[in-house]
Design a protein around this motif. Sequence first.
Motif: not given
Length: 424
Positions: A49-58, A333-335
């Motif tokens: 989820f840390e990585d997900t947030e970083a991707r989302f914040q792009e 994200g899914g993988k």
Amino acid sequence: MRFPKIAAATSVVLLAAACGGNSESGGGEADSLTVWVMGTSQEPLVEYFEDTEARFQESHPGVSVEVEFIPWPDAQESITNALAGGDAPDVLEVGNDQVSSWAAQGALMDITEQVEGWDAAAGIDPKALEYGTYEGVQYGVPWFSGVRTLYYRADWLKELGHEPPETWDELVEVAEDIKAEYEVPGFAAPTDFTNGIASFIWSNGGEIAVQNGDTWEGKLTDPATVEAIEFYAGLTTDGISPQDYVGQNELIALADMANSELGMYIDGGWALTSMEEQAGDPSVIEDIAAAPIPGAEGIAPAFAGGSALTVFTTTEHPDLAFDLLTVLGDEEGGKGYADVAGFFPAYPHLLESEEYQEDPDRAAAATQMQNTRFFPTTPRWTAADQDNKILPSAVLEIVQGGDSEKVLEAANEELTSILNEPVE
């Protein structure tokens, strides 16, 4: 960004600090979105989820992602309370077999148009994507999938000169040889096991229920379904599967498998962790392998379990919430989530890679994922299966001596009645 390490309770909140500023999308400003994830917090999930947030914040700088882990037993109450005006998420994970139920209750937002315009949706398993609909409306997007396979003692089968069974006849033969040689049951056929029973029905060309227009019709009295149920029940009455599993689910078999007291049984990949915890001799786990579920004449279909990502109906930022859903649910994200959580991505072409096909711990499930089915897509399936246990109860009654024709006729009437009850 900091994630506090808090022990799992009713919910665990992981709050990523906002990077400053606000973002506007879908009505009003937002500096954070909340995701409800079912299960408990684990370090690999925190990192995901840390990585997900970083991707989302792009794409949405300044919008943080707040993740709450809701234990599965608390999901019903938590979502019901959210509907009643309590704390609610923007994005919500639900079991893929629960999408229609929550949609019927008004908990989920219609995301049909958004999904139609989402490029990644073209790569998702179309049957899994359809399972996220209710009355022709898209409410959920597959996040990950999981299937059950046949677990077996690889060392025993090797000593006996057997390959993993691929048909019902081979299953019986291998089970009988295991019992004769090692003096333990060769196969477990628990009666309280809808997922396992369904695989036997589907593999024989049978159905549980089908929809004709707006009406559901039970199929438990169809010849192919009857034959499969009688075969499954016969595994117990013929002594292949012991009485210990009558009235039980697969958890008893799991413990027996972990302690060399069983040769084969059906379960999901998530069972390995429990086996490791329950094994008296941890080295036994190295001798447990998996293969696709044997069917009447070949690989049996398995229920494609898993979860769907949805947008909660009360979100104040629907467009932003769907954008977050796409980051969680696209191929990356899914993988990513499937890998850390021990499941499989909802994108079939990904399963063809060496990563899955050449890993002995994942190859069987990856193969099984190519042959899956789904339960009736109706909010009433939960009432039929989880509340009334129609299929397990019928199998139990037959095992206990009931006439299969009469038992299944009554069960079919009950199933048809429940599936056609009005959705409140």
